[in-house]
Enzyme design. Structure first.
Site, mmCIF file in Angstrom:
data_model
loop_
_atom_site.group_PDB
_atom_site.id
_atom_site.type_symbol
_atom_site.label_atom_id
_atom_site.label_comp_id
_atom_site.label_asym_id
_atom_site.label_seq_id
_atom_site.Cartn_x
_atom_site.Cartn_y
_atom_site.Cartn_z
ATOM 1 N N ASP A 87 50.709 40.593 47.849
ATOM 2 C CA ASP A 87 49.909 41.849 47.497
ATOM 3 C C ASP A 87 50.590 42.993 47.231
ATOM 4 O O ASP A 87 51.812 42.772 46.701
ATOM 5 C CB ASP A 87 48.536 41.986 48.569
ATOM 6 C CG ASP A 87 47.326 42.436 48.050
ATOM 7 O OD1 ASP A 87 47.531 43.968 47.501
ATOM 8 O OD2 ASP A 87 46.514 41.828 48.221
ATOM 9 N N HIS A 125 45.929 48.644 48.696
ATOM 10 C CA HIS A 125 45.302 47.391 48.536
ATOM 11 C C HIS A 125 45.732 46.331 49.519
ATOM 12 O O HIS A 125 44.738 45.728 50.228
ATOM 13 C CB HIS A 125 45.220 46.806 47.029
ATOM 14 C CG HIS A 125 44.610 45.773 46.746
ATOM 15 N ND1 HIS A 125 44.773 44.249 46.999
ATOM 16 C CD2 HIS A 125 43.210 45.691 46.043
ATOM 17 C CE1 HIS A 125 44.016 43.562 46.332
ATOM 18 N NE2 HIS A 125 43.026 44.300 46.334
ATOM 19 N N SER A 154 38.290 40.722 46.369
ATOM 20 C CA SER A 154 39.496 40.976 46.955
ATOM 21 C C SER A 154 39.213 41.141 48.481
ATOM 22 O O SER A 154 39.860 40.799 49.383
ATOM 23 C CB SER A 154 40.272 42.187 46.649
ATOM 24 O OG SER A 154 41.056 41.895 45.481
#
Length: 375
Positions: A127, A161, A325
């Protein structure tokens, strides 16, 4: 037809990124060493190399004995969706009132007594990196951090994120007195940074990340790899699908977000038949933004999990995010708990185990929620 003398004269400044699948990596490198071809990375786990070369060389490359096929380098993006228009009850054509259980949208997972928590199981997050949030670092469960974006050694996340995704799976709930915790709150965290501050990256770095996960799986007991990013599918030989499925064949459970582009779409690597692809569900049924379709004869995604207005790890302790996600790491945590419960469970058998824990709704829609953790 291009001859060697012509090839050497081709202008290398007008070059592009290509992924070349070969029978013999060393043989390919030796044969192209004197040409205007730069091998920038090697991926032994899928027998491929990443090269920079002028596209005029393609006819020559395809005729080399070592070359099986060539693919372009795709661009991947983190699959977050902060400004969603959520579906209204009854507006979606084939999912009316499929799911009526109410989630507490401000919490990832309410604390409840359960037998397994992922302890001892390594979960790799490919990620944007990871920040040292107290829910992950007190005590410290970030066993490894590798940065393919900037080469730094100290864990960081310049996008946020990756930290949020890791928290949905691995957050301990320390800062919320156990109210906001992950689906595997005691698992071991491995962070592999392949995307930049804008949540974007290229297939070269993602494949390097996958190679690293495989090479270090035994060291960190990595049984699960979570990929909450996506790219457009390259047909027929998508490098990200090939790489993801190589991990599965090496007994690593790969959990992928299906994408946020809606019905009739699917992202790579979630399109692969062997990975565990996950879509988002909310109070009103399947989230309108969830990518879903039949691809290659397989219904994608495999499962749906909570993905709307989920509260998780952020810069100011906690923040809220929606998207596939968010759903994918929730399922990754369930996989970690199953691996803890049954260390001999093979990746090829994980889907069967997940189906046994899921709630089957209409039209082959399988939902994994908090109840799936009570086994």
């Amino acid at each position: 037809m291009l001859f060697n003398g012509d090839i050497k004269k081709i202008n290398s400044s007008n070059e592009g990124a290509l992924i070349v699948f070969v029978d013999d990596i060393n043989g390919f490198i030796k044969k192209t060493n004197s040409l205007n071809i730069r091998v920038v990375c090697e991926f032994p786990f899928i027998k491929a190399v990443g090269i920079m070369a002028n596209k005029q060389l393609l006819p020559y490359l395809t005729k080399l004995r070592e070359v099986k096929y060539i693919s372009s380098q795709s661009t991947v993006t983190a699959l977050e969706n902060d400004n969603l228009i959520l579906p209204k009850i009854g507006t979606l054509p084939f999912e009316k009132k499929l799911y009526t259980e109410t989630f507490n949208k401000t919490e990832i997972l309410k604390e409840h007594k359960r037998k397994y928590n992922g302890e001892g199981v390594g979960v790799a997050f490919i990620d944007t990196g990871i920040n040292p949030h107290l829910d992950l670092s007190l005590p410290n469960r970030v066993a490894a951090f590798v940065d393919f974006e900037d080469g730094k050694t100290v864990p960081y996340d310049d996008n946020g994120h990756g930290t949020f995704v890791a928290g949905v799976c691995a957050g301990s709930g320390l800062c919320s007195s156990g109210k906001i915790c992950g689906s595997a709150p005691k698992c071991t965290v491995v962070s592999v940074k392949v995307m930049n501050a804008d949540g974007e990256g290229g297939a070269f770095k993602v494949l390097e990340g996958m190679q690293w996960v495989l090479d270090n799986a035994l060291k960190y007991n990595i049984k699960v790899c979570c990929m909450s990013f996506g790219s457009d599918v390259i047909y027929p030989n998508d490098p990200l699908i090939i790489g993801s499925e190589a991990l599965v064949r090496n007994n690593i459970n790969v959990v992928c977000a299906s994408g946020n582009s809606g019905e009739g779409t699917i992202k790579s690597p979630a399109a692969g038949p062997r990975v565990i692809s996950v879509g988002s569900i909310g109070n009103n049924g399947i989230s309108d933004f969830t990518s879903r379709k039949v691809f290659g004869g397989f219904i994608r995604p495999d499962f749906y999990a909570p993905g709307e207005d989920i509260k998780g790890l952020g810069d100011k302790v906690y923040t809220t995010m929606s998207g596939t996600s968010v759903a994918a790491p929730f399922v990754a945590g369930i996989c970690a708990c199953l691996c803890q419960a049954n260390p001999s469970l093979k990746a090829v058998s994980m889907k069967k185990a997940l189906y046994s824990l899921s709630k089957k709704m209409k039209q082959n829609i399988f939902v994994l929620d908090n109840d799936a953790l009570r086994f």
